[in-house]
Motif scaffolding. Structure first.
Motif, mmCIF file in Angstrom:
data_model
loop_
_atom_site.group_PDB
_atom_site.id
_atom_site.type_symbol
_atom_site.label_atom_id
_atom_site.label_comp_id
_atom_site.label_asym_id
_atom_site.label_seq_id
_atom_site.Cartn_x
_atom_site.Cartn_y
_atom_site.Cartn_z
ATOM 1 N N ARG A 4 51.546 42.685 52.534
ATOM 2 C CA ARG A 4 50.321 42.414 53.297
ATOM 3 C C ARG A 4 49.853 40.967 53.210
ATOM 4 N NH1 ARG A 4 46.009 46.712 51.478
ATOM 5 N NH2 ARG A 4 46.582 45.913 49.435
ATOM 6 N N HIS A 45 30.738 36.072 43.285
ATOM 7 C CA HIS A 45 31.277 35.081 42.335
ATOM 8 C C HIS A 45 30.359 34.816 41.139
ATOM 9 C CE1 HIS A 45 34.076 33.253 45.639
ATOM 10 N NE2 HIS A 45 34.411 34.471 45.303
ATOM 11 N N VAL A 76 32.340 32.872 37.896
ATOM 12 C CA VAL A 76 33.001 31.561 38.023
ATOM 13 C C VAL A 76 31.942 30.493 38.311
ATOM 14 C CG1 VAL A 76 35.298 32.350 38.738
ATOM 15 C CG2 VAL A 76 33.518 32.090 40.464
ATOM 16 N N VAL A 88 39.703 33.812 42.651
ATOM 17 C CA VAL A 88 38.576 34.476 43.323
ATOM 18 C C VAL A 88 39.094 35.251 44.531
ATOM 19 C CG1 VAL A 88 36.735 32.844 42.682
ATOM 20 C CG2 VAL A 88 38.064 32.438 44.773
ATOM 21 N N ALA A 89 38.427 36.383 44.767
ATOM 22 C CA ALA A 89 38.549 37.076 46.047
ATOM 23 C C ALA A 89 37.355 36.618 46.883
ATOM 24 C CB ALA A 89 38.492 38.582 45.815
ATOM 25 N N ALA A 138 37.298 41.806 49.593
ATOM 26 C CA ALA A 138 37.504 42.178 48.179
ATOM 27 C C ALA A 138 37.648 43.693 48.037
ATOM 28 C CB ALA A 138 36.337 41.677 47.344
ATOM 29 N N GLY A 139 38.297 44.095 46.937
ATOM 30 C CA GLY A 139 38.364 45.514 46.588
ATOM 31 C C GLY A 139 39.328 46.322 47.429
ATOM 32 N N ARG A 140 40.320 45.677 47.993
ATOM 33 C CA ARG A 140 41.305 46.409 48.825
ATOM 34 C C ARG A 140 42.740 46.179 48.366
ATOM 35 N NH1 ARG A 140 38.439 44.938 54.603
ATOM 36 N NH2 ARG A 140 36.370 45.194 53.741
ATOM 37 N N GLY A 141 42.889 45.551 47.222
ATOM 38 C CA GLY A 141 44.232 45.367 46.678
ATOM 39 C C GLY A 141 44.904 44.070 47.079
ATOM 40 N N ASN A 181 41.304 33.914 31.212
ATOM 41 C CA ASN A 181 40.156 34.095 30.329
ATOM 42 C C ASN A 181 39.049 34.764 31.116
ATOM 43 O OD1 ASN A 181 40.803 32.713 27.630
ATOM 44 N ND2 ASN A 181 41.647 31.363 29.201
ATOM 45 N N ASN A 209 33.367 41.635 33.043
ATOM 46 C CA ASN A 209 33.915 41.406 34.389
ATOM 47 C C ASN A 209 34.992 42.466 34.683
ATOM 48 O OD1 ASN A 209 34.865 40.444 36.815
ATOM 49 N ND2 ASN A 209 35.131 38.328 36.133
ATOM 50 N N ASN A 233 40.391 44.705 35.401
ATOM 51 C CA ASN A 233 41.260 45.674 36.091
ATOM 52 C C ASN A 233 42.452 44.974 36.734
ATOM 53 O OD1 ASN A 233 39.673 47.830 35.467
ATOM 54 N ND2 ASN A 233 38.608 47.894 37.435
ATOM 55 N N LEU A 234 42.180 43.821 37.322
ATOM 56 C CA LEU A 234 43.230 43.078 38.029
ATOM 57 C C LEU A 234 44.360 42.679 37.065
ATOM 58 C CD1 LEU A 234 44.131 41.633 40.654
ATOM 59 C CD2 LEU A 234 42.645 39.725 40.005
ATOM 60 N N ARG A 244 46.289 45.666 35.711
ATOM 61 C CA ARG A 244 47.176 46.226 36.735
ATOM 62 C C ARG A 244 48.489 45.436 36.797
ATOM 63 N NH1 ARG A 244 43.628 45.725 40.848
ATOM 64 N NH2 ARG A 244 42.452 47.506 40.137
HETATM 65 C C1 LIG Z 1 38.207 39.467 40.070
HETATM 66 C C2 LIG Z 1 38.469 39.584 41.572
HETATM 67 C C3 LIG Z 1 39.309 38.404 42.035
HETATM 68 C C4 LIG Z 1 39.228 40.884 41.797
HETATM 69 O O1 LIG Z 1 39.412 41.008 43.184
HETATM 70 P P1 LIG Z 1 39.543 42.421 43.883
HETATM 71 O O2 LIG Z 1 39.234 42.222 45.306
HETATM 72 O O3 LIG Z 1 38.785 43.443 43.124
HETATM 73 O O4 LIG Z 1 41.082 42.707 43.666
HETATM 74 P P2 LIG Z 1 42.010 43.535 44.624
HETATM 75 O O5 LIG Z 1 41.994 42.951 45.985
HETATM 76 O O6 LIG Z 1 43.308 43.639 43.965
HETATM 77 O O7 LIG Z 1 41.301 44.932 44.725
HETATM 78 C C5 LIG Z 1 41.442 45.851 43.683
HETATM 79 C C6 LIG Z 1 40.614 47.061 43.990
HETATM 80 O O8 LIG Z 1 40.940 47.522 45.298
HETATM 81 C C7 LIG Z 1 41.265 48.896 45.242
HETATM 82 N N1 LIG Z 1 42.254 49.120 46.302
HETATM 83 C C8 LIG Z 1 41.958 49.606 47.522
HETATM 84 N N2 LIG Z 1 43.056 49.664 48.270
HETATM 85 C C9 LIG Z 1 44.079 49.212 47.502
HETATM 86 C C10 LIG Z 1 45.464 49.024 47.731
HETATM 87 N N3 LIG Z 1 46.024 49.349 48.900
HETATM 88 N N4 LIG Z 1 46.221 48.532 46.733
HETATM 89 C C11 LIG Z 1 45.683 48.226 45.543
HETATM 90 N N5 LIG Z 1 44.356 48.364 45.283
HETATM 91 C C12 LIG Z 1 43.563 48.863 46.247
HETATM 92 C C13 LIG Z 1 41.738 49.129 43.842
HETATM 93 O O9 LIG Z 1 41.548 50.465 43.467
HETATM 94 C C14 LIG Z 1 40.890 48.190 43.034
HETATM 95 O O10 LIG Z 1 39.677 48.739 42.658
HETATM 96 P P3 LIG Z 1 39.301 48.862 41.091
HETATM 97 O O11 LIG Z 1 39.266 47.473 40.520
HETATM 98 O O12 LIG Z 1 37.952 49.514 41.115
HETATM 99 O O13 LIG Z 1 40.372 49.656 40.465
HETATM 100 C C15 LIG Z 1 37.132 39.652 42.375
HETATM 101 O O14 LIG Z 1 36.359 40.715 41.912
HETATM 102 C C16 LIG Z 1 36.329 38.362 42.275
HETATM 103 O O15 LIG Z 1 36.536 37.421 43.012
HETATM 104 N N6 LIG Z 1 35.342 38.330 41.321
HETATM 105 C C17 LIG Z 1 34.516 37.145 41.168
HETATM 106 C C18 LIG Z 1 35.294 35.957 40.642
HETATM 107 C C19 LIG Z 1 35.998 36.280 39.345
HETATM 108 O O16 LIG Z 1 35.552 37.103 38.561
HETATM 109 N N7 LIG Z 1 37.114 35.598 39.104
HETATM 110 C C20 LIG Z 1 37.884 35.782 37.895
HETATM 111 C C21 LIG Z 1 37.242 35.099 36.743
HETATM 112 S S1 LIG Z 1 38.117 35.510 35.241
#
Ligand SMILES: CC(C)(COP(=O)(O)OP(=O)(O)OC[C@H]1O[C@@H](n2cnc3c(N)ncnc32)[C@H](O)[C@@H]1OP(=O)(O)O)[C@@H](O)C(=O)NCCC(=O)NCCS
Length: 186
Positions: free
Chosen positions: A11, A36, A40, A97-98, A103-106, A131, A136, A141-142, A145
């Motif tokens: 994807r 964010h 961050v 960052v997402a 966000a939240g779609r993998g 770190n 968070n 989780n990321l 995984r």
């Molecule tokens: C940390 C961060 C980058 C994670 O991004 P994210 O969007 O959650 O990550 P993903 O795109 O991989 O999504 C994962 C989630 O999507 C869900 N998901 C939905 N469809 C999915 C698919 N087809 N495949 C995998 N996961 C899927 C997962 O279940 C997961 O949810 P969960 O965490 O509750 O288990 C984001 O939350 C972010 O930007 N946070 C703020 C900045 C930050 O914290 N940066 C890191 C500092 S250490």
């Protein structure tokens, strides 16, 4: 599909961030302020600050990448490999960052997995460190995984938006990937 892609998954794809990404990343960053904060440091959204950010990646110690939808090229995330140390370490520190609308779609799981592959093959790195603040959950989780291992706890590790915050230290080493089963289920 862009010919700038370094590597792609089903994807998403990754490519180097560039000066032309300013408008798109600035709009995404503004929309993602709530997502964010407080994880961050708040980004200065001026053109000058973005140019400085891009200039950082001209150094061999930093790689700046964006995660894009493979088909449209729209940016869904950013991953930096900072503080790359060569010699006997071959390590780098991840920042990522997402963006709120996707966000939240993998997509970041798939994108960060591509970054890991790129780092361990093309860049020849041996270790990637992340770190993460203990609360968070999305970031923890990321990395879980992707098979990262919790190495330790660093009190008052990074000053984020005016507060020195504790972080957990997580890392993935190349041998962990070749060693056996791991969850590459982006
Ligand atoms: C940390 C961060 C980058 C994670 O991004 P994210 O969007 O959650 O990550 P993903 O795109 O991989 O999504 C994962 C989630 O999507 C869900 N998901 C939905 N469809 C999915 C698919 N087809 N495949 C995998 N996961 C899927 C997962 O279940 C997961 O949810 P969960 O965490 O509750 O288990 C984001 O939350 C972010 O930007 N946070 C703020 C900045 C930050 O914290 N940066 C890191 C500092 S250490």
């Amino acid at each position: 599909m862009s010919n700038l892609y370094l590597i792609h998954g089903d994807r998403v794809a990754i490519r180097p961030v560039c000066a032309n990404d300013y408008d798109e990343i600035t709009a995404l960053t503004r929309d993602s302020a709530e997502l964010h904060h407080p994880w961050v440091p708040r980004r200065d959204t001026s053109r000058e600050a973005f140019d400085d950010f891009i200039a950082r990646f001209a150094q061999p110690t930093h790689e700046g990448l964006v995660v894009c939808f493979r088909q449209t090229g729209a940016i869904v995330g950013g991953v930096n490999i900072n503080n790359i140390v060569r010699g006997s370490m071959q390590s780098g520190m991840l920042g990522y960052v997402a963006y709120a609308s996707t966000a939240g779609r993998g997509y970041m799981s798939e994108g960060l997995r591509l970054v890991v592959q790129f780092a361990f093959t093309e860049l020849g790195l041996h270790r990637l460190e992340a770190n993460i603040q203990p609360t968070n959950a999305a970031s923890l989780n990321l990395v879980k995984r992707l098979g990262f291992r919790r190495e330790g706890y660093s009190p008052v590790f990074q000053r984020i938006n005016g507060v020195w915050r504790d972080h957990e230290r997580w890392a993935l080493t190349a041998d962990m990937l070749s060693a056996g089963p791991h969850e590459w289920t982006a």
